[in-house]
Design a protein around this motif. Sequence first.
Motif: not given
Length: 201
Positions: A1-24
């Motif tokens: 399992m690859i552990r990720l940290l996401i840094a993005e100041d726009q809440h919507v974009v950050r949430g989308a990244l977390v959701a999309l990458l969490g599907l992998e």
Amino acid sequence: MIRLLIAEDQHVVRGALVALLGLEPDLEVVAEVGTGTDVVPAARAHRPDVAVLDVDMPGMDGLDAAAALREALPACRALMLTGNGRPGHLRRALDAKVSGFVLKTAPPDELAEAIRTVAAGGRVLDPNLAVAAWDLAGDPLTPREKDVLRMTADGAEPAEISGALHLSAGTVRNHLTAIVAKLNARGRTDAVRIAREAGWI
């Protein structure tokens, strides 16, 4: 399992990244932050394998955060995300020894694959960014001129800059004159704009 940290100041974009990458199935988001200054503390706490960092964040930007992360946790690899692909940002990213540089417009499967490549020790560079960097003339500013211009961008006056950088006020004014001339700018404010758009500061 690859552990990720996401840094993005726009809440919507950050949430989308977390959701999309969490599907992998092989990716796990263990931390998410909204500013560059939060990257290193979060990375120390959660020990991610890869930090996915937005270039443009308020305060400390993603490139400075990547450099700080490399100092603090050399094992954590940095993958930069950008919406504009400024060639100056690409050069700063290479100087910071980041492992990848991808446009935000990349499809989710390409981003996931870029993360896997980076986690495995490889490097990823969006070909459009490489072409843009190739086409643009090099950064004309010296490191000291960038220091002066960054402080000017933050609203500091020459006297304040001279104290902070241990330079005479005359030397600071000379640097500012040289910067304006090199960038063919109309003045200091225009020089800041030009340098920021190019990704040099």
